[in-house]
Design an enzyme around this catalytic site. Structure first.
Site: not given
Ligand code: NAP
Length: 262
Positions: A13, A19-20, A92, A95, A155, A162, A195
């Site tokens: 990811g 990115s995290i 990762i 949507a 969300y 999640k 994201a």
């Protein structure tokens, strides 16, 4: 002496330096882990390769997690190139932008399936594919968000995904427990990433978060990276099936007030 000396960690990811997964990758590198990185599409290879170089990682593999063939291929390659895997990070989610605005009841059937497939099922599929090459004591982890347990406007389907991801984490923890393999989720506060940019109202949510969280500050990918080091290391040996909040305490709040003292 690093906390992850002698461990091999694969990170799924990584898209760019926001990115995290990049915060996690850097923290793992600092703590001495041997690294492997996986990214989604050919167009991102250009961004990922220079980042991998910065952490002395030459194992960089493409894997679109909607493809069972690609998941099998990447697990096979890892089995050949490493002496077992100690840490696997799933960072990762996806949507469609149209699903992340307006009322949740407008979620399309296709959009629902796609969000669940990429953001939830892929964690299960990766865990299964890598099971034969996970070392005893290995640690698997995924990234989640508080919108799984409470409503975060916009969300929508991602909150539902999640919730399923966190539940999957518990079921996987049960399955892998006898192998002494741990499975946990990190629930991060809002961080400005690619994201996140697709979520309606994200900027307001980000600002609001810093005003009302107990610590009155946003979290960073570095904060998440440090927590991931803990979950990846032997310091968390008996912790499995948990959701660890890295959110300046936001999730403990019942009534939210913007404080004049902050
Ligand atoms: P990001 O940098 O955009 O990372 C999302 C990653 O998912 C990208 O590397 C993306 O790859 C990958 N991905 C999407 N579809 C894929 C597919 N079919 N196969 C393989 N990879 C795919 O954003 P991020 O914020 O760091 O997100 C990482 C994780 O943290 C996600 O699970 C997210 O929900 C979670 N999280 C984020 C926040 C936040 O505020 N940012 C808060 C809590 C939790 P491509 O871009 O190449 O498609």
């Amino acid at each position: 002496m690093g906390l992850l000396d002698g461990k091999t960690a694969l990170i799924f990811g990584l898209a760019n330096e926001r990115s995290i997964a990049w915060g996690i990758t850097q923290a793992f590198h600092r703590e001495g882990a041997k690294l492997g990185i996986s990214y989604a599409g050919e167009i991102f290879k250009r961004r990922v390769l220079p980042l991998a170089e910065k952490v002395n990682c030459n194992w960089v593999e493409e894997c679109d997690v909607t493809s069972d063939e690609q998941i099998t291929a990447v697990a096979k390659k890892a089995g050949k190139d490493f002496k077992g895997i100690d840490v696997l990070v799933h960072s990762i989610a996806f949507a469609g932008r149209e699903e992340l605005d307006g009322p949740y009841y407008n979620t399309s059937r296709e959009g629902f399936k796609q969000a669940m497939d990429i953001s939830v099922y892929s964690f299960v599929a990766l865990a299964r594919a890598f099971q034969p090459i996970l070392n005893p004591g290995a640690s698997l982890m995924c990234l989640t968000y508080y919108g799984s347990v409470k409503v975060a406007p916009h969300y929508n389907v991602m909150g539902v995904a999640k919730a399923a991801l966190e539940s999957s984490t518990r079921y996987l923890a049960y399955d892998f427990g006898p192998q002494k393999i741990r499975v946990n989720a990190i629930s991060a506060g809002p961080i400005r990433t690619l994201a996140a940019a697709g979520i309606g109202g994200f900027r307001d949510m980000y600002k609001h978060f810093a005003e009302i969280s107990p610590m009155r500050e946003n979290v960073t990918s570095d904060d998440v990276g440090n927590a991931a080091v803990f979950l990846a290391s032997d310091l968390s040996t008996r912790i499995t099936g948990e959701v660890l909040y890295i959110d300046s305490g936001f999730n403990i709040m019942g009534v939210q007030m913007v404080s004049s003292e902050s």
